[in-house]
Design a protein around this motif. Sequence first.
Motif, PDB file in Angstrom:
ATOM      1  N   ALA A  23       7.081   6.140  11.667  1.00 51.60           N
ATOM      2  CA  ALA A  23       7.754   4.985  12.262  1.00 51.60           C
ATOM      3  C   ALA A  23       6.854   3.756  12.261  1.00 51.60           C
ATOM      4  O   ALA A  23       7.271   2.657  11.876  1.00 51.60           O
ATOM      5  CB  ALA A  23       8.185   5.321  13.689  1.00 51.60           C
ATOM      6  N   GLN A  24       5.595   3.941  12.678  1.00 48.36           N
ATOM      7  CA  GLN A  24       4.713   2.786  12.823  1.00 48.36           C
ATOM      8  C   GLN A  24       4.313   2.174  11.483  1.00 48.36           C
ATOM      9  O   GLN A  24       4.008   0.982  11.411  1.00 48.36           O
ATOM     10  CB  GLN A  24       3.455   3.178  13.605  1.00 48.36           C
ATOM     11  CG  GLN A  24       3.764   3.521  15.047  1.00 48.36           C
ATOM     12  CD  GLN A  24       2.531   3.522  15.917  1.00 48.36           C
ATOM     13  OE1 GLN A  24       2.425   2.750  16.851  1.00 48.36           O
ATOM     14  NE2 GLN A  24       1.591   4.388  15.609  1.00 48.36           N
ATOM     15  N   LEU A  25       4.310   2.990  10.440  1.00 49.74           N
ATOM     16  CA  LEU A  25       3.913   2.504   9.122  1.00 49.74           C
ATOM     17  C   LEU A  25       5.113   2.309   8.194  1.00 49.74           C
ATOM     18  O   LEU A  25       4.941   1.951   7.032  1.00 49.74           O
ATOM     19  CB  LEU A  25       2.918   3.481   8.490  1.00 49.74           C
ATOM     20  CG  LEU A  25       1.638   3.688   9.297  1.00 49.74           C
ATOM     21  CD1 LEU A  25       0.799   4.807   8.688  1.00 49.74           C
ATOM     22  CD2 LEU A  25       0.828   2.406   9.381  1.00 49.74           C
ATOM     23  N   ASN A  26       6.305   2.571   8.721  1.00 52.56           N
ATOM     24  CA  ASN A  26       7.535   2.458   7.932  1.00 52.56           C
ATOM     25  C   ASN A  26       7.422   3.278   6.652  1.00 52.56           C
ATOM     26  O   ASN A  26       7.731   2.823   5.547  1.00 52.56           O
ATOM     27  CB  ASN A  26       7.833   0.991   7.606  1.00 52.56           C
ATOM     28  CG  ASN A  26       9.261   0.784   7.137  1.00 52.56           C
ATOM     29  OD1 ASN A  26      10.156   1.551   7.499  1.00 52.56           O
ATOM     30  ND2 ASN A  26       9.479  -0.253   6.336  1.00 52.56           N
ATOM     31  N   PHE A  27       6.961   4.525   6.832  1.00 49.72           N
ATOM     32  CA  PHE A  27       6.693   5.418   5.711  1.00 49.72           C
ATOM     33  C   PHE A  27       7.758   6.499   5.643  1.00 49.72           C
ATOM     34  O   PHE A  27       8.225   6.995   6.676  1.00 49.72           O
ATOM     35  CB  PHE A  27       5.306   6.047   5.880  1.00 49.72           C
ATOM     36  CG  PHE A  27       4.888   6.926   4.737  1.00 49.72           C
ATOM     37  CD1 PHE A  27       4.568   6.374   3.509  1.00 49.72           C
ATOM     38  CD2 PHE A  27       4.814   8.306   4.890  1.00 49.72           C
ATOM     39  CE1 PHE A  27       4.179   7.185   2.449  1.00 49.72           C
ATOM     40  CE2 PHE A  27       4.421   9.115   3.847  1.00 49.72           C
ATOM     41  CZ  PHE A  27       4.108   8.555   2.612  1.00 49.72           C
ATOM     42  N   ASP A  28       8.130   6.882   4.443  1.00 50.87           N
ATOM     43  CA  ASP A  28       9.157   7.901   4.219  1.00 50.87           C
ATOM     44  C   ASP A  28       8.691   9.244   4.796  1.00 50.87           C
ATOM     45  O   ASP A  28       7.763   9.871   4.269  1.00 50.87           O
ATOM     46  CB  ASP A  28       9.407   8.031   2.717  1.00 50.87           C
ATOM     47  CG  ASP A  28      10.577   8.951   2.392  1.00 50.87           C
ATOM     48  OD1 ASP A  28      11.016   9.719   3.277  1.00 50.87           O
ATOM     49  OD2 ASP A  28      11.040   8.912   1.227  1.00 50.87           O
ATOM     50  N   MET A  29       9.354   9.697   5.864  1.00 53.95           N
ATOM     51  CA  MET A  29       8.928  10.918   6.550  1.00 53.95           C
ATOM     52  C   MET A  29       8.994  12.148   5.650  1.00 53.95           C
ATOM     53  O   MET A  29       8.280  13.119   5.867  1.00 53.95           O
ATOM     54  CB  MET A  29       9.770  11.143   7.806  1.00 53.95           C
ATOM     55  CG  MET A  29       9.227  12.207   8.728  1.00 53.95           C
ATOM     56  SD  MET A  29      10.290  12.521  10.152  1.00 53.95           S
ATOM     57  CE  MET A  29      10.247  10.922  10.952  1.00 53.95           C
ATOM     58  N   PHE A  65       0.819  -1.212   0.000  1.00 58.53           N
ATOM     59  CA  PHE A  65       0.000   0.000   0.000  1.00 58.53           C
ATOM     60  C   PHE A  65       0.850   1.258   0.000  1.00 58.53           C
ATOM     61  O   PHE A  65       0.682   2.145  -0.848  1.00 58.53           O
ATOM     62  CB  PHE A  65      -0.944   0.003   1.195  1.00 58.53           C
ATOM     63  CG  PHE A  65      -1.812   1.221   1.274  1.00 58.53           C
ATOM     64  CD1 PHE A  65      -2.985   1.310   0.539  1.00 58.53           C
ATOM     65  CD2 PHE A  65      -1.449   2.319   2.048  1.00 58.53           C
ATOM     66  CE1 PHE A  65      -3.783   2.441   0.581  1.00 58.53           C
ATOM     67  CE2 PHE A  65      -2.240   3.454   2.102  1.00 58.53           C
ATOM     68  CZ  PHE A  65      -3.412   3.508   1.364  1.00 58.53           C
ATOM     69  N   PHE A  66       1.777   1.369   0.951  1.00 56.51           N
ATOM     70  CA  PHE A  66       2.481   2.644   1.144  1.00 56.51           C
ATOM     71  C   PHE A  66       3.534   2.925   0.084  1.00 56.51           C
ATOM     72  O   PHE A  66       3.949   4.070  -0.071  1.00 56.51           O
ATOM     73  CB  PHE A  66       3.070   2.710   2.558  1.00 56.51           C
ATOM     74  CG  PHE A  66       2.032   3.010   3.596  1.00 56.51           C
ATOM     75  CD1 PHE A  66       1.501   4.279   3.718  1.00 56.51           C
ATOM     76  CD2 PHE A  66       1.543   2.008   4.413  1.00 56.51           C
ATOM     77  CE1 PHE A  66       0.517   4.556   4.644  1.00 56.51           C
ATOM     78  CE2 PHE A  66       0.559   2.277   5.351  1.00 56.51           C
ATOM     79  CZ  PHE A  66       0.045   3.547   5.466  1.00 56.51           C
ATOM     80  N   ASP A  67       3.956   1.917  -0.664  1.00 54.22           N
ATOM     81  CA  ASP A  67       4.843   2.184  -1.803  1.00 54.22           C
ATOM     82  C   ASP A  67       4.147   3.044  -2.856  1.00 54.22           C
ATOM     83  O   ASP A  67       4.812   3.697  -3.671  1.00 54.22           O
ATOM     84  CB  ASP A  67       5.308   0.869  -2.437  1.00 54.22           C
ATOM     85  CG  ASP A  67       6.473   0.246  -1.695  1.00 54.22           C
ATOM     86  OD1 ASP A  67       7.001   0.887  -0.758  1.00 54.22           O
ATOM     87  OD2 ASP A  67       6.857  -0.890  -2.039  1.00 54.22           O
TER      88      ASP A  67
END
Length: 340
Positions: free
Chosen positions: A136-142, A116-118
């Motif tokens: 952090a919790q979703l391992n998403f590019d800040m 999803f997050f890609d």
Amino acid sequence: MLFVFMAQPDFACNPYALWEYVEKNTQHQTAWIIKRKNRYLDLKSRGIRCALYNTLEGRALIEEADFVITNSYTFLELPKRDEQLFVNLWHGSGIKAHDFYNYDINPRHVKKLKKFFDKIDLMCVHSLDDRFRLSAQLNFDMRKSYVTGQPRLDCVKSSDGKRLLKKIYGDQISNYNHFIFFAPSFRANMSTHSGTFVSDNIFRLEDYDDIALGEFLTRTNTALIYKLHPIEQTAFSGREFLMNENCYALTEDMLFDCDIRYTELLNAFDVMMSDYSSIAYDYLLLNRPIVYLIPDYEEYSKGRGFVFHNVDYYMPGDKVYTFSEMMAALEEALNNPDKN
């Protein structure tokens, strides 16, 4: 430009608030992807362009979109063109640990999050804390995360909550002087189980006394309206709880049928009672009393756990663990609303 919106639950939360703004203030085209067929049919009857999720019609609508706006990672089957922008508005700001904060995260869930997050080009978050926490919790590019606030909260102070309550429940609530809102977080879904279950009452209190609660509500001329988390509304469907005549259920279906979002109702309530749910942060905008009912605090903290070490700092209000403590805190909240 075509903006395509999707939300969990359907037609609600931050995507709804942004959709409403775009509809009222721009000339852009809008449409919705809907998960539940009855809601899809209802929206079509209202003249709102929409399609069912993960159907040929739905995929064609996504393919046509310039912007795709969502609030959760429950929409995995989303084809994406290079020119499109996918935006995630998320759905709350809370203290619960989730996803990559879980040391035992299921590898299949890791793949789901990545899938999803890609695709997400931009995430809009509530605060600077949220920017760090959710990334952090979703391992998403800040670098793709921006503090914008939550669109769904724009109505919290301005809506006519009591009028909308009457739209839902009719005249049966017209004579109450006070309203309490109980909105707990979920304890379980298909992949997690945190906290305690008590089979006969929604408060998860082993010492719950429905007669005593009813007498308190009658004496203070108060209605208690309770809304289970959407996940548990489904899990508990058909279950009978001990609830006296001054207690009223509020469900996602009731809100959808009346074309109302829960944030539009918040200012009707004198007191909120919650636990670890992010809904408490929405209610804080009103500067009214919050009672945190957390009888399973120890079990929950050792299981799912919290984002912050000093979690008490992020729960501004009385913390109660038993029925008698709950009743004392509600009495105090009604009698002394400026205490907090």
